[in-house]
Design a protein around this motif. Structure first.
Motif, mmCIF file in Angstrom:
data_model
loop_
_atom_site.group_PDB
_atom_site.id
_atom_site.type_symbol
_atom_site.label_atom_id
_atom_site.label_comp_id
_atom_site.label_asym_id
_atom_site.label_seq_id
_atom_site.Cartn_x
_atom_site.Cartn_y
_atom_site.Cartn_z
ATOM 1 N N ILE A 4 0.859 -1.190 0.000
ATOM 2 C CA ILE A 4 0.000 0.000 0.000
ATOM 3 C C ILE A 4 0.888 1.230 0.000
ATOM 4 C CG2 ILE A 4 -1.777 1.257 1.288
ATOM 5 C CD1 ILE A 4 -2.689 -1.416 -0.035
ATOM 6 N N GLY A 5 0.625 2.149 -0.922
ATOM 7 C CA GLY A 5 1.458 3.341 -1.080
ATOM 8 C C GLY A 5 1.010 4.488 -0.191
ATOM 9 N N GLY A 6 1.672 5.615 -0.347
ATOM 10 C CA GLY A 6 1.328 6.828 0.409
ATOM 11 C C GLY A 6 -0.030 7.358 -0.005
ATOM 12 N N ALA A 7 -0.715 8.004 0.917
ATOM 13 C CA ALA A 7 -2.107 8.429 0.694
ATOM 14 C C ALA A 7 -2.181 9.667 -0.192
ATOM 15 C CB ALA A 7 -2.770 8.729 2.042
ATOM 16 N N LYS A 8 -2.940 9.522 -1.313
ATOM 17 C CA LYS A 8 -3.162 10.662 -2.220
ATOM 18 C C LYS A 8 -3.771 11.828 -1.460
ATOM 19 C CE LYS A 8 -7.031 10.893 -4.874
ATOM 20 N NZ LYS A 8 -7.823 12.135 -4.795
ATOM 21 N N ASN A 9 -4.810 11.529 -0.645
ATOM 22 C CA ASN A 9 -5.573 12.612 -0.018
ATOM 23 C C ASN A 9 -4.899 13.200 1.213
ATOM 24 O OD1 ASN A 9 -7.357 12.405 -2.056
ATOM 25 N ND2 ASN A 9 -8.949 11.340 -0.891
ATOM 26 N N SER A 10 -3.686 12.707 1.495
ATOM 27 C CA SER A 10 -2.842 13.377 2.479
ATOM 28 C C SER A 10 -1.678 14.049 1.751
ATOM 29 C CB SER A 10 -2.305 12.366 3.500
ATOM 30 O OG SER A 10 -1.461 13.033 4.422
ATOM 31 N N GLY A 11 -1.059 13.314 0.847
ATOM 32 C CA GLY A 11 0.121 13.837 0.137
ATOM 33 C C GLY A 11 -0.138 15.144 -0.578
ATOM 34 N N LEU A 12 -1.310 15.285 -1.195
ATOM 35 C CA LEU A 12 -1.627 16.525 -1.920
ATOM 36 C C LEU A 12 -1.610 17.729 -0.969
ATOM 37 C CD1 LEU A 12 -4.527 15.327 -4.254
ATOM 38 C CD2 LEU A 12 -2.189 15.933 -4.943
ATOM 39 N N LYS A 13 -2.153 17.535 0.216
ATOM 40 C CA LYS A 13 -2.230 18.654 1.176
ATOM 41 C C LYS A 13 -0.878 18.924 1.802
ATOM 42 C CE LYS A 13 -6.431 16.882 0.523
ATOM 43 N NZ LYS A 13 -7.252 16.194 1.460
ATOM 44 N N LEU A 14 -0.102 17.852 1.999
ATOM 45 C CA LEU A 14 1.234 18.036 2.593
ATOM 46 C C LEU A 14 2.124 18.815 1.635
ATOM 47 C CD1 LEU A 14 1.569 14.465 4.136
ATOM 48 C CD2 LEU A 14 1.319 16.614 5.392
ATOM 49 N N MET A 15 1.902 18.606 0.333
ATOM 50 C CA MET A 15 2.692 19.398 -0.632
ATOM 51 C C MET A 15 2.325 20.872 -0.507
ATOM 52 S SD MET A 15 2.888 17.080 -4.055
ATOM 53 C CE MET A 15 4.004 18.140 -4.957
ATOM 54 N N VAL A 16 1.020 21.141 -0.348
ATOM 55 C CA VAL A 16 0.577 22.535 -0.194
ATOM 56 C C VAL A 16 1.154 23.131 1.096
ATOM 57 C CG1 VAL A 16 -1.447 24.022 0.150
ATOM 58 C CG2 VAL A 16 -1.548 22.150 -1.505
ATOM 59 N N ALA A 17 1.295 22.306 2.123
ATOM 60 C CA ALA A 17 1.871 22.800 3.394
ATOM 61 C C ALA A 17 3.272 23.354 3.164
ATOM 62 C CB ALA A 17 1.902 21.667 4.423
ATOM 63 N N GLY A 18 3.941 22.895 2.115
ATOM 64 C CA GLY A 18 5.279 23.417 1.788
ATOM 65 C C GLY A 18 5.264 24.903 1.479
ATOM 66 N N LEU A 19 4.090 25.455 1.131
ATOM 67 C CA LEU A 19 3.978 26.906 0.869
ATOM 68 C C LEU A 19 4.084 27.718 2.159
ATOM 69 C CD1 LEU A 19 0.947 27.064 -1.644
ATOM 70 C CD2 LEU A 19 3.382 27.381 -2.185
ATOM 71 N N LEU A 20 3.926 27.046 3.306
ATOM 72 C CA LEU A 20 3.834 27.782 4.574
ATOM 73 C C LEU A 20 5.196 28.147 5.152
ATOM 74 C CD1 LEU A 20 0.905 25.744 6.171
ATOM 75 C CD2 LEU A 20 0.816 28.169 5.510
ATOM 76 N N THR A 21 6.275 27.687 4.491
ATOM 77 C CA THR A 21 7.604 28.029 5.009
ATOM 78 C C THR A 21 8.566 28.286 3.860
ATOM 79 O OG1 THR A 21 9.515 27.213 6.251
ATOM 80 C CG2 THR A 21 8.210 25.562 5.098
ATOM 81 N N GLU A 22 9.556 29.178 4.129
ATOM 82 C CA GLU A 22 10.627 29.421 3.153
ATOM 83 C C GLU A 22 11.552 28.194 3.095
ATOM 84 O OE1 GLU A 22 9.991 33.052 1.478
ATOM 85 O OE2 GLU A 22 11.864 31.945 1.242
ATOM 86 N N GLU A 23 11.578 27.460 4.219
ATOM 87 C CA GLU A 23 12.553 26.362 4.314
ATOM 88 C C GLU A 23 12.041 25.118 3.584
ATOM 89 O OE1 GLU A 23 13.865 27.987 8.761
ATOM 90 O OE2 GLU A 23 13.735 25.832 8.388
ATOM 91 N N ARG A 24 12.862 24.067 3.605
ATOM 92 C CA ARG A 24 12.511 22.865 2.834
ATOM 93 C C ARG A 24 11.645 21.911 3.637
ATOM 94 N NH1 ARG A 24 13.466 21.995 -1.654
ATOM 95 N NH2 ARG A 24 14.643 23.517 -2.879
ATOM 96 N N LEU A 25 10.567 21.463 3.005
ATOM 97 C CA LEU A 25 9.747 20.394 3.570
ATOM 98 C C LEU A 25 10.029 19.146 2.729
ATOM 99 C CD1 LEU A 25 7.480 19.223 5.367
ATOM 100 C CD2 LEU A 25 5.836 20.091 3.677
ATOM 101 N N VAL A 26 10.475 18.087 3.406
ATOM 102 C CA VAL A 26 10.786 16.834 2.685
ATOM 103 C C VAL A 26 9.711 15.801 3.006
ATOM 104 C CG1 VAL A 26 12.459 14.959 2.409
ATOM 105 C CG2 VAL A 26 13.263 17.324 2.738
ATOM 106 N N LEU A 27 9.090 15.283 1.937
ATOM 107 C CA LEU A 27 8.040 14.267 2.109
ATOM 108 C C LEU A 27 8.539 12.935 1.598
ATOM 109 C CD1 LEU A 27 4.942 16.311 0.797
ATOM 110 C CD2 LEU A 27 5.677 15.973 3.197
ATOM 111 N N THR A 28 8.327 11.880 2.377
ATOM 112 C CA THR A 28 8.697 10.527 1.926
ATOM 113 C C THR A 28 7.422 9.683 1.804
ATOM 114 O OG1 THR A 28 8.991 9.829 4.220
ATOM 115 C CG2 THR A 28 10.960 10.660 3.069
#
Ligand code: EPZ
Length: 420
Positions: A18-42
């Motif tokens: 079972i892979g990573g959740a689409k309906n979480s991953g999409l929002k976590l990518m958007v969360a990357g807009l909330l900081t200048e720094e790097r957000l790394v998602l695995t």
């Protein structure tokens, strides 16, 4: 457009990751807009919607780097250079509306296309907009776009959602992390994907409590910092393959699946005669006896998820006895019914309910996918049917499921993708 050719009648046996959740991953990518720094998602799923989200973030000047070159680890970061989310992207993927809150919180302005409707419903965003106004945003609709400003920044407040909207909860949650003071979101959605987002935001320095309950409390902070976060497993992918074991009378081990995330799905599978057991690594799903008809009503989590309705419709179409499925979340989420009936199912739709009279078997036919979950519903029917099923418009499936033909073939399914 690609098609699938499926020859049914074989029980599925083996293991599916079972892979990573689409309906979480999409929002976590958007969360990357909330900081200048790097957000790394695995544990990132390789699906089309994640690529669309990458294109949208790039539109805002935020780069998404494929760290290992295999799409499984993404590093998101960079300064926001544009606050417009254009119609050609938003109309393709509704989750794009979720950039609204973060752009307002970071830049004090945003120009986001109204998403418009989609196959399963009109999908308004009024709760998102009302909630953001509650945090001090000024919203104007013009030319099919949302023009939002918050020149003095956002200010925390108590927001009561009339409906536990997943997207509205996520938009407001992300906006509130950088608002002045405290925000309470009452009647917030409780889906596991929200808890995954809260965990990631807190790791980025946000101060959020109440995940999984109906009330989220957010104390705004000056800025968020970078973090690393592993995306939760996809509970809908897991439930979908559980239905594949059920409908084919097979035995599948779903590695990475989490029983707690499945909520009412496990109970409903067991009521229908499907056996579910779990260990620390995953979930085993098998069916040895007859399938039994059950009644289902879709509800916000922890009720039965609307994203599993189409898949269960296929499963119940070959159960002994009758079932009633009531869709309470979306107004047009029965488009798989006519296609299932062309394969020999006996389903009658009455408003928001469908009566299913179980049949002994389905027969393969050429069918057409209409939306993401409906497309897998037709695959499930094809796996159980006698003869050959040809599924067209597989692009719907590719939006949210990774490597379906590979995962199913490895468990004995006769399924191949014909590229056109
Ligand atoms: C999310 O959509 C999911 N999408 C959907 O999954 C899922 O079906 C849905 O939540 C419900 O669980 C993503 O996470 C990307 P909602 P979302 O806001 O956020 C009405 C899939 O197959 N509503 O909870 O759009 C709306 O019209 C997709 O993976 C308003 O009226 O769901 C719908 O009838 C499909 N006004 C209901 O609420 C609003 O402002 C549920 O919407 C917002 C929503």
């Amino acid at each position: 457009m690609d098609r699938f050719i499926i020859r049914g009648g074989r029980p599925l046996r083996g293991e599916i990751a079972i892979g990573g959740a689409k309906n979480s991953g999409l929002k976590l990518m958007v969360a990357g807009l909330l900081t200048e720094e790097r957000l790394v998602l695995t544990n990132v799923p390789r699906i089309a919607d994640m690529d669309t989200m990458r294109a949208l973030l790039l539109q805002h000047g935020v780069a998404v780097e494929d760290v290992k070159g295999d799409g499984g680890t993404l590093s998101i970061g960079g300064s926001i250079t544009g606050t417009e989310a254009p119609y050609d992207i938003v109309s393709r993927m509704r989750a794009s509306i979720l950039v609204l809150g973060p752009l307002l919180a970071r830049c004090g302005e945003a120009r986001v296309s109204l998403p418009g409707g989609c196959a399963i419903g009109t999908r308004p965003v009024d709760l998102h907009l009302k909630g953001l106004e509650g945090l001090g945003a000024q919203i104007r609709l013009e030319g099919g776009y949302i023009h939002a400003t918050a020149p003095k920044g956002l200010t925390g407040d108590r927001i009561v959602l009339p409906f536990a909207s997943v997207g509205a909860t996520e938009n407001l949650l992300m906006a509130a992390t950088l608002a002045k003071g405290r925000t309470e979101i009452v009647n917030a959605a409780r889906e596991p994907e929200i808890s995954d987002l809260v965990e990631c935001l807190n790791r980025m320095g946000a101060r959020i409590s109440g995940a999984g309950t109906g009330t989220l409390v957010i104390d705004g902070v000056e800025a968020l910092h970078g973090a690393e976060h592993r995306i939760m497993p996809d509970r809908i992918e897991c439930g979908t393959y559980a239905c594949a074991a059920g409908i084919t009378g097979g035995d599948l081990y779903l590695r990475g699946g989490r029983v707690d995330d499945l909520g009412a799905v496990v109970r409903t599978l067991e009521e229908a005669g499907v056996e579910v057991t779990s260990d620390a690594e995953g979930i085993r799903v098998r069916r040895t006896g007859a399938l039994r008809g059950v009644d289902i009503m879709t509800e916000p989590y922890p009720g039965f998820p609307t994203d599993m309705q189409a898949q269960f419709m296929a499963l119940l179409s070959v159960a002994e006895g009758a079932s009633m499925v009531t869709e309470t979340i979306f107004e047009n989420r029965f488009m798989h019914v006519p296609e299932l009936n062309r394969m020999g199912a006996r389903i009658n739709v009455h408003g928001s309910s469908a009566i299913i009279r179980g049949v002994h078997g389905l027969s393969g036919a050429p069918v057409m996918a209409t939306d993401l979950r409906a497309s897998f519903s037709l695959i499930l029917a094809g796996l159980a049917a006698h003869g050959e099923t040809i599924l067209s418009r597989v692009y719907h499936l590719d939006r949210g499921y990774e490597a379906v033909e590979k995962k199913l073939s490895a468990c004995g399914a006769l399924i191949e993708r014909v590229r056109e």
